[in-house]
Write a protein that holds these residues in place. Sequence first.
Motif, PDB file in Angstrom:
ATOM      1  N   UNK B 134       0.835  -1.205   0.000  1.00  0.00           N
ATOM      2  CA  UNK B 134       0.000   0.000   0.000  1.00  0.00           C
ATOM      3  C   UNK B 134       0.870   1.256   0.000  1.00  0.00           C
ATOM      4  N   UNK B 135       1.815   1.283   0.906  1.00  0.00           N
ATOM      5  CA  UNK B 135       2.622   2.478   1.145  1.00  0.00           C
ATOM      6  C   UNK B 135       3.412   2.890  -0.104  1.00  0.00           C
ATOM      7  N   UNK B 136       3.883   1.883  -0.833  1.00  0.00           N
ATOM      8  CA  UNK B 136       4.660   2.141  -2.042  1.00  0.00           C
ATOM      9  C   UNK B 136       3.835   2.924  -3.067  1.00  0.00           C
ATOM     10  N   UNK B 137       2.619   2.434  -3.338  1.00  0.00           N
ATOM     11  CA  UNK B 137       1.780   3.121  -4.328  1.00  0.00           C
ATOM     12  C   UNK B 137       1.243   4.441  -3.772  1.00  0.00           C
ATOM     13  N   UNK B 138       1.013   4.470  -2.458  1.00  0.00           N
ATOM     14  CA  UNK B 138       0.518   5.697  -1.827  1.00  0.00           C
ATOM     15  C   UNK B 138       1.535   6.833  -1.968  1.00  0.00           C
ATOM     16  N   UNK B 139       2.771   6.577  -1.593  1.00  0.00           N
ATOM     17  CA  UNK B 139       3.796   7.630  -1.677  1.00  0.00           C
ATOM     18  C   UNK B 139       4.108   7.989  -3.134  1.00  0.00           C
ATOM     19  N   UNK B 140       4.023   6.977  -4.008  1.00  0.00           N
ATOM     20  CA  UNK B 140       4.239   7.260  -5.427  1.00  0.00           C
ATOM     21  C   UNK B 140       3.262   8.329  -5.906  1.00  0.00           C
ATOM     22  N   UNK B 141       1.999   8.193  -5.488  1.00  0.00           N
ATOM     23  CA  UNK B 141       0.971   9.163  -5.880  1.00  0.00           C
ATOM     24  C   UNK B 141       1.103  10.481  -5.115  1.00  0.00           C
ATOM     25  N   UNK B 142       1.432  10.374  -3.839  1.00  0.00           N
ATOM     26  CA  UNK B 142       1.480  11.577  -2.995  1.00  0.00           C
ATOM     27  C   UNK B 142       2.568  12.547  -3.475  1.00  0.00           C
ATOM     28  N   UNK B 143       3.536  12.047  -4.249  1.00  0.00           N
ATOM     29  CA  UNK B 143       4.559  12.939  -4.801  1.00  0.00           C
ATOM     30  C   UNK B 143       3.942  14.013  -5.690  1.00  0.00           C
ATOM     31  N   UNK B 144       2.728  13.727  -6.207  1.00  0.00           N
ATOM     32  CA  UNK B 144       2.052  14.692  -7.086  1.00  0.00           C
ATOM     33  C   UNK B 144       1.129  15.625  -6.320  1.00  0.00           C
ATOM     34  N   UNK B 145       1.167  15.555  -4.989  1.00  0.00           N
ATOM     35  CA  UNK B 145       0.278  16.393  -4.181  1.00  0.00           C
ATOM     36  C   UNK B 145       0.517  17.876  -4.461  1.00  0.00           C
ATOM     37  N   UNK B 146      -0.589  18.647  -4.412  1.00  0.00           N
ATOM     38  CA  UNK B 146      -0.464  20.093  -4.559  1.00  0.00           C
ATOM     39  C   UNK B 146       0.219  20.693  -3.341  1.00  0.00           C
ATOM     40  N   UNK B 147       0.199  19.960  -2.235  1.00  0.00           N
ATOM     41  CA  UNK B 147       0.869  20.434  -1.033  1.00  0.00           C
ATOM     42  C   UNK B 147       2.361  20.099  -1.143  1.00  0.00           C
ATOM     43  N   UNK B 148       3.182  21.136  -1.204  1.00  0.00           N
ATOM     44  CA  UNK B 148       4.609  20.911  -1.501  1.00  0.00           C
ATOM     45  C   UNK B 148       5.327  20.133  -0.409  1.00  0.00           C
ATOM     46  N   UNK B 149       4.936  20.362   0.842  1.00  0.00           N
ATOM     47  CA  UNK B 149       5.606  19.650   1.939  1.00  0.00           C
ATOM     48  C   UNK B 149       5.307  18.152   1.876  1.00  0.00           C
ATOM     49  N   UNK B 150       4.027  17.833   1.704  1.00  0.00           N
ATOM     50  CA  UNK B 150       3.661  16.415   1.616  1.00  0.00           C
ATOM     51  C   UNK B 150       4.328  15.765   0.401  1.00  0.00           C
ATOM     52  N   UNK B 151       4.358  16.488  -0.710  1.00  0.00           N
ATOM     53  CA  UNK B 151       4.987  15.944  -1.917  1.00  0.00           C
ATOM     54  C   UNK B 151       6.475  15.687  -1.676  1.00  0.00           C
ATOM     55  N   UNK B 152       7.141  16.598  -0.956  1.00  0.00           N
ATOM     56  CA  UNK B 152       8.571  16.437  -0.695  1.00  0.00           C
ATOM     57  C   UNK B 152       8.833  15.273   0.264  1.00  0.00           C
ATOM     58  N   UNK B 153       7.985  15.142   1.285  1.00  0.00           N
ATOM     59  CA  UNK B 153       8.132  14.015   2.217  1.00  0.00           C
ATOM     60  C   UNK B 153       7.928  12.698   1.459  1.00  0.00           C
ATOM     61  N   UNK B 154       6.945  12.693   0.550  1.00  0.00           N
ATOM     62  CA  UNK B 154       6.659  11.483  -0.229  1.00  0.00           C
ATOM     63  C   UNK B 154       7.857  11.108  -1.104  1.00  0.00           C
ATOM     64  N   UNK B 155       8.434  12.113  -1.727  1.00  0.00           N
ATOM     65  CA  UNK B 155       9.584  11.894  -2.613  1.00  0.00           C
ATOM     66  C   UNK B 155      10.731  11.230  -1.845  1.00  0.00           C
ATOM     67  N   UNK B 156      11.016  11.754  -0.667  1.00  0.00           N
ATOM     68  CA  UNK B 156      12.122  11.226   0.138  1.00  0.00           C
ATOM     69  C   UNK B 156      11.778   9.826   0.679  1.00  0.00           C
ATOM     70  N   UNK B 157      10.537   9.669   1.137  1.00  0.00           N
ATOM     71  CA  UNK B 157      10.135   8.403   1.759  1.00  0.00           C
ATOM     72  C   UNK B 157      10.076   7.269   0.750  1.00  0.00           C
ATOM     73  N   UNK B 158       9.733   7.591  -0.486  1.00  0.00           N
ATOM     74  CA  UNK B 158       9.526   6.547  -1.484  1.00  0.00           C
ATOM     75  C   UNK B 158      10.791   5.703  -1.683  1.00  0.00           C
ATOM     76  N   UNK B 159      11.960   6.340  -1.576  1.00  0.00           N
ATOM     77  CA  UNK B 159      13.212   5.581  -1.735  1.00  0.00           C
ATOM     78  C   UNK B 159      13.323   4.513  -0.652  1.00  0.00           C
ATOM     79  N   UNK B 160      12.945   4.880   0.568  1.00  0.00           N
ATOM     80  CA  UNK B 160      12.988   3.909   1.668  1.00  0.00           C
ATOM     81  C   UNK B 160      11.944   2.821   1.470  1.00  0.00           C
ATOM     82  N   UNK B 161      10.741   3.256   1.097  1.00  0.00           N
ATOM     83  CA  UNK B 161       9.635   2.311   0.951  1.00  0.00           C
ATOM     84  C   UNK B 161       9.892   1.326  -0.188  1.00  0.00           C
ATOM     85  N   UNK B 162      10.590   1.778  -1.229  1.00  0.00           N
ATOM     86  CA  UNK B 162      10.932   0.885  -2.332  1.00  0.00           C
ATOM     87  C   UNK B 162      11.802  -0.269  -1.822  1.00  0.00           C
TER      88      UNK B 162
END
Lengths: 100, 279
Positions: B134-162
């Motif tokens: 779940x988390x992998x696909x969730x963060x993948x999508x959250x990178x496109x969030x209009x909220x820049x902070x959430x998008x940035x956290x998603x970008x960084x987290x996705x590497x770990x989640x992968x």
Amino acid sequence: MSQQTVNKAEWPLWEVFIRSKAGLDHKHAGSLHAADAQMAMENARDVYTRRMEGVSIWVVESKYVHASDPGEADSMYEPANDKIYRHPTFYDLPDELKHM
Amino acid sequence: MTNSKNMSIQKLLYTLQIADNALILGHRISEWCGHGPVLEQDIAITNTALDHLGQARSLYQYAATQFNALNQEEKKGLFVSSALQSLIAQGKLLDEDDLAYLRDGWDFRNVWLVEQPNKDWAYTVARSFLYDCFNYFFYTELRNSKDETLAAIAEKSLKEVTYHIRWSSEWVIRLGDGTEESHKRMQQAINDRWAYTGELVKMSEADTAMLAEGVGVDLNAIASQWQERVASVIEEATLTIPQDTWMQEGGKEGRHTEHLGYILAELQFMQRAYPNMEW
């Protein structure tokens, strides 16, 4: 028989080589236990690169490493001791050649 | 409640939903520290716990910023925890630690899956696997969030989640396609965790509100990606997908299983008993 059971339960040992940055050689970092190459690779990542030690990993199952016999050290290495002429320190180098 | 107020609160709750999943799963996984089946996996799983904790910290910092920007009335209405209510009454600003250590069980919005006990290695792997997918696909999508902070956290987290999804998938396959005993126990663990997976992709009020704002992720789209990924790993592991369709839920609304209380008792004890204590 009991020896066999022990061997079966224990995962084989692997040697881990880490390249610390692009362009440098892989250096021996240590060893670990793993069931197969993929697990060895992941274990190596988790055990030996947690603190940014590497950008590339090699793993080799320890049984494939052939080591020299310490008992033969005298004949293997001592003959090199008095052959300093094998070091290229007797040549006069032109001044233009720096950093040699 | 006006619409704009509503949206800042919804975004805060949305952020907490993600943060609480990370903190509670990270804490659960950290219980393995020093108890792993082999040294190498002890280190591996503890690394993962720290990844989740790091993600939780970034998200709680952001949640605290959002909380501090609310007006006093909004602040009062958000949490039941009396420890937090008293800080709010004194007009104190909250930080990441307050959100992690001083909220009560009712204030936590994590899904039930992540609070389930470790039991054995198979159950721990099953929980991580179902969540990581779940988390992998969730963060993948959250990178496109209009909220820049959430998008940035998603970008960084996705590497770990992968890496997490690789690790847990690998173990599901290893145990499922291993011995007769490991196959049986891996299947049992997947079966028993299955009822907690529906909640992962069920839209809460905050999910729906944030999707409409372009901030949040469409969990209905994640659901099919999740199913596909889970099915392919389970098939490779020679296991079978449970046929039960009855799903447990409640975490996103603050209702929890009995396990969360015990987690919080251990997690929060020090700050509750000795407020503001530092290492």
